[in-house]
Enzyme design. Structure first.
Site, short mmCIF file in Angstrom:
data_model
loop_
_atom_site.label_atom_id
_atom_site.label_comp_id
_atom_site.label_asym_id
_atom_site.label_seq_id
_atom_site.Cartn_x
_atom_site.Cartn_y
_atom_site.Cartn_z
N GLY A 276 -2.12 8.79 9.75
CA GLY A 276 -2.92 8.59 10.95
C GLY A 276 -3.96 9.67 11.15
N ARG A 277 -3.56 10.92 10.97
CA ARG A 277 -4.49 12.03 11.23
C ARG A 277 -5.49 12.22 10.09
NH1 ARG A 277 0.74 13.33 10.76
NH2 ARG A 277 1.47 14.72 9.11
N LYS A 513 9.72 9.70 21.98
CA LYS A 513 9.42 8.26 22.09
C LYS A 513 10.71 7.49 22.39
CE LYS A 513 5.69 8.07 18.64
NZ LYS A 513 5.29 7.56 17.32
O1 F6P Z 1 3.04 9.78 17.53
C1 F6P Z 1 2.27 10.33 16.52
C2 F6P Z 1 1.56 9.26 15.74
O2 F6P Z 1 2.42 8.61 14.90
C3 F6P Z 1 0.39 9.86 14.96
O3 F6P Z 1 0.77 10.39 13.76
C4 F6P Z 1 -0.53 8.71 14.89
O4 F6P Z 1 -1.83 9.13 14.55
C5 F6P Z 1 -0.41 8.16 16.28
O5 F6P Z 1 0.95 8.31 16.59
C6 F6P Z 1 -0.85 6.75 16.48
O6 F6P Z 1 -0.14 5.86 15.69
P1 F6P Z 1 -0.65 4.38 15.46
O7 F6P Z 1 -1.97 4.45 14.78
O8 F6P Z 1 0.40 3.72 14.61
O9 F6P Z 1 -0.76 3.71 16.80
#
Ligand code: F6P
Length: 555
Positions: A276-277, A513
């Site tokens: 994601g990052r 979460k």
């Molecule tokens: O909670 C952290 C995370 O998993 C990040 O690593 C990620 O960028 C973000 O949540 C959003 O996740 P998604 O793109 O699956 O909604």
């Protein structure tokens, strides 16, 4: 189940280079940058490196040639070169999720081959890029219109974490290149205020939502997306056919996208090997592409790729991300520095520190090694910052005269995108002055010579010896932004290799979460729930329910 790890280097941090650095630190910590510069008049020219038009001056760091030598030895002993190769080859180096880590494939030229599970992923990357380009062009030219035929004027990206911070940072950074007839908003927080403010003054018939989520299950994003969908449909008198013209998705999860009601023809795909990052240059960058156009987006990818190639091929000694990563380790582990300040002297980069916080801290905020053993020392530092010169009138006091050592990264550009009289020279004078003041300070003798009364002297002394990097490049362009982001991505990788951690998982976000899912029904139930938390959490839940109840009677 046994760890799938197949690494031979099971040593703790105590490689011979690490031990040598520990004793070397005792010597270096006594040296002042004043002396280091006096001893070597060419230091400021020598301790620099340049790649792809990015110039890094690392001379104002508390290092000697020996320090660098030992840091490079450490990198060799930790297997940095082979780990870089492993990442670029598509090995599953994210061991806890059994995934390849291939953001570098997102910017690989068309003719490259990178194999994951027996398949070359580069053609897929380019076919999504083509689909994004086509869509972006249609939105930008008005060929893609809203349900009533009105032109799209507002683009709202709904996402969080990597599905938000990259897009918003890139939009802000490249606003100069954006289509100013379009308005862009970024909604991330589950706090309803975020969405409410974004929707307050937009016309639904001119608004396109991009729901960006790798998993398409993230609570914040899905809650915001559902509320936005309700808002839209209600504005069209309950006609759900409107959704197809006003919602597109970016995700790896086609099943969930379809369940949400978005046609998968209007879905832009990416893959589980993109963290994601590390995803702002994937389809997650769709809002960026609509803003700046496909050509500029591809220029940004080219910038990323130039630094990828540099990282992969340049010798460690002149390798910018390696130098930056190793210097971070040096301060973090040997000087005990807790943080790094990132200080861009460029207003368009105002969200760059926030973007880097996720990149660096979600990546290297780990407490166990790849083998699952508790790490012996410190891992990733805290990243923070603000654009200069604003920070100078706020927190720089502590960096200059406080008791903490805060290594700084100054980022500056030779040319401004908005030439306005003397502004740019004044801005650059400030960035150079800050780095100079931090390094060399002002001695008691110098303060006294200015006629300062004795009692005031200690207050006006600047000890100096405060380290910084200065990154100087020509001009903020899409290509430069790609280079800057890749620079930090690979510096983070370098740190992760030295600390022998998995920089690509993020298990630390899970517990909160799960607990929130347990608390939601306790807040929403009509009758008082039986609470089984600790006494503080129980009490806060009861108090919130009571206050909410009292307030609802008042209304
Ligand atoms: O909670 C952290 C995370 O998993 C990040 O690593 C990620 O960028 C973000 O949540 C959003 O996740 P998604 O793109 O699956 O909604």
């Amino acid at each position: 189940m046994a760890s799938p790890l197949r690494v031979t280097n099971r040593a703790s941090n105590k490689t011979s280079a690490w031990t040598a650095l520990q004793s070397h630190h005792k010597t270096v910590s006594k040296l002042h940058l004043r002396q280091l510069f006096d001893d070597d008049p060419k230091r400021g020219e020598r301790m620099t490196a340049e790649a792809a038009g990015i110039y890094l001056d690392y001379s104002k760091n508390r290092i000697t040639d020996k320090t660098l030598d030992l840091l490079f030895q450490l990198a060799e002993q930790r297997g940095l070169r082979s780990k870089i190769e492993a990442m670029f080859r598509g090995d599953k180096i994210n061991i806890t999720e059994n995934r390849a880590v291939l953001h570098v494939a997102l910017r690989a030229p068309k003719n490259t081959s990178i194999i994951v599970d027996g398949k070359n992923v580069v053609p897929d990357v380019h076919s999504v890029l083509d689909k994004m380009s086509d869509f972006s062009n249609r939105v930008r030219t008005g060929i893609w219109s809203g349900y009533t035929g009105r032109r799209i004027r507002n683009v709202i990206n709904i996402g969080i974490g990597g599905s938000d911070l990259g897009p918003v940072m890139a939009y802000e950074a490249l606003e100069h290149y954006s289509d100013r007839t379009l308005t862009f908003r970024f909604v991330s927080n589950i706090d309803g205020t975020d969405l409410a403010e974004a929707l307050r003054d937009v016309d639904p018939s001119e608004t396109l939502f991009i729901v960006s989520s790798k998993t398409f299950t993230t609570l914040e994003t899905m809650t915001n997306a559902r509320t936005a969908r309700l808002w839209l449909v209600s504005r069209f008198g309950g006609d759900t056919k409107s959704v197809a013209k006003h919602f597109v998705a970016v995700s790896t999860n086609a099943a969930e996208v379809s369940k949400f009601g978005i046609d998968t023809d209007n879905m832009f795909e990416f893959w589980d090997w993109v963290g994601g990052r590390y995803s702002m240059d994937s389809a997650i960058g769709l809002s960026t592409m609509i803003a700046i156009g496909p050509e500029n987006f591809r220029a940004m990818l080219d910038g990323f790729h130039q630094i990828d190639e540099h990282f992969r091929t340049a010798p460690l000694e002149g390798n910018l991300p390696v130098l930056m990563g190793l210097l971070t380790v040096w301060y973090n582990d040997f000087f005990g520095a807790q943080t790094v300040a990132v200080l861009p002297y460029e207003q368009y980069l105002k969200r760059f520190p926030a973007y880097l916080q996720q990149l660096t801290m979600e990546s290297n905020g780990k407490h166990v090694t790849l083998e699952g053993a508790e790490v012996k020392g410190q891992t990733g530092p805290i990243y923070w910052g603000e654009p200069g010169t604003n920070g100078q009138h706020s927190f720089y006091q502590l960096i200059h005269q406080g008791t903490k050592l805060i290594p700084c990264d100054f980022i500056a550009f030779a040319q401004t995108l908005n030439p306005l009289g003397r502004h740019h020279d004044l801005l650059l004078a400030n960035v150079f002055a800050q780095a100079e003041a931090l390094a060399f300070g002002k001695t008691a003798a110098e303060v006294k010579a200015e006629g300062t009364p004795d009692w005031l002297i200690p207050h006006r002394v600047f000890a100096g010896n405060r380290p910084s990097n200065t990154i100087l490049t020509e001009r903020l362009t899409p290509e430069t932004l790609g280079k800057l982001v890749a620079l930090y991505e690979h510096a983070v990788f370098t740190g992760g290799v030295i600390w022998n951690i998995d920089s690509f998982d993020q298990w630390g976000v899970e517990l909160g979460k799960v607990l929130a899912q347990r608390i939601i029904p306790e807040l929403e139930s009509e009758s008082a729930p039986v609470l089984g938390h600790d006494s503080s959490t129980n009490n806060l839940i009861r108090r919130y329910r009571k206050l909410r109840e009292e307030h609802s009677h008042e209304q």
